[in-house]
Design a protein around this motif. Structure first.
Motif, PDB file in Angstrom:
ATOM      1  N   MET A   4       8.511  -6.084   6.340  1.00  0.00           N
ATOM      2  CA  MET A   4       8.699  -6.103   4.994  1.00  0.00           C
ATOM      3  C   MET A   4       8.214  -7.510   4.253  1.00  0.00           C
ATOM      4  O   MET A   4       7.539  -7.590   3.273  1.00  0.00           O
ATOM      5  N   TYR A  23      12.070   2.998  -6.800  1.00  0.00           N
ATOM      6  CA  TYR A  23      13.258   3.240  -5.928  1.00  0.00           C
ATOM      7  C   TYR A  23      14.257   4.140  -7.027  1.00  0.00           C
ATOM      8  O   TYR A  23      14.907   5.265  -6.397  1.00  0.00           O
ATOM      9  N   GLY A  84       5.277   2.285  -1.134  1.00  0.00           N
ATOM     10  CA  GLY A  84       5.643   2.128   0.340  1.00  0.00           C
ATOM     11  C   GLY A  84       6.792   1.212   0.365  1.00  0.00           C
ATOM     12  O   GLY A  84       7.521   1.660   1.199  1.00  0.00           O
ATOM     13  N   CYS A  85       6.828   0.145  -0.354  1.00  0.00           N
ATOM     14  CA  CYS A  85       8.323  -0.608  -0.156  1.00  0.00           C
ATOM     15  C   CYS A  85       9.265  -0.053  -0.771  1.00  0.00           C
ATOM     16  O   CYS A  85      10.302  -0.361  -0.336  1.00  0.00           O
ATOM     17  N   TYR A  88      10.404   2.245   1.925  1.00  0.00           N
ATOM     18  CA  TYR A  88      10.909   1.524   2.870  1.00  0.00           C
ATOM     19  C   TYR A  88      12.253   1.059   2.668  1.00  0.00           C
ATOM     20  O   TYR A  88      13.199   0.923   3.124  1.00  0.00           O
ATOM     21  N   GLN A  91      14.900   3.926   2.885  1.00  0.00           N
ATOM     22  CA  GLN A  91      15.161   4.057   4.344  1.00  0.00           C
ATOM     23  C   GLN A  91      16.222   3.016   4.756  1.00  0.00           C
ATOM     24  O   GLN A  91      17.041   3.462   5.648  1.00  0.00           O
ATOM     25  N   LEU A  92      15.907   1.853   4.725  1.00  0.00           N
ATOM     26  CA  LEU A  92      16.816   0.673   5.046  1.00  0.00           C
ATOM     27  C   LEU A  92      18.176   0.947   4.539  1.00  0.00           C
ATOM     28  O   LEU A  92      19.310   0.928   5.312  1.00  0.00           O
TER      29      LEU A  92
END
Length: 100
Positions: A4, A23, A84-85, A88, A91-92
């Motif tokens: 990341m 997000y 993508g971030c 990600y 998911q984190l």
């Protein structure tokens, strides 16, 4: 977390806010019963590219084919990276909340 950090070096600082925006959009899509989970990353990718392209057009000056091509490339790459971030980050958060 090193991955990341490496990716964040490539995202324009002005566009980091899109990670948070996407997000939130992803969370709203997840709460919606109309959108399948497998389609959410694709929708976020499209929204990220659209918003990044909007930023490129609003802040750039285009005086030839080369500058237009660079603008298209920048918008697409930045949009994919912020989307993508965002996925990600989701998911984190999910993995952190799981009990092992």
């Amino acid at each position: 977390m090193e991955l990341m950090d490496g990716v964040m070096e490539y995202i324009r600082p002005e566009l980091l806010v899109l990670v948070a925006v996407l997000y939130i959009v992803g969370k709203a899509l997840k709460a919606s019963q109309d959108v399948k989970d497998k389609h959410i990353p694709l929708i976020l990718g499209g929204a990220g590219v659209f918003l990044a392209m909007l930023w490129v057009v609003a802040t750039g000056s285009f005086d030839g084919v080369q500058s237009i091509a660079l603008g298209l490339f920048t918008g697409i790459v930045q949009g994919v990276l912020v989307a993508g971030c965002s996925v990600y980050a989701n998911q984190l958060v999910k993995q952190a909340g799981r009990a092992d």
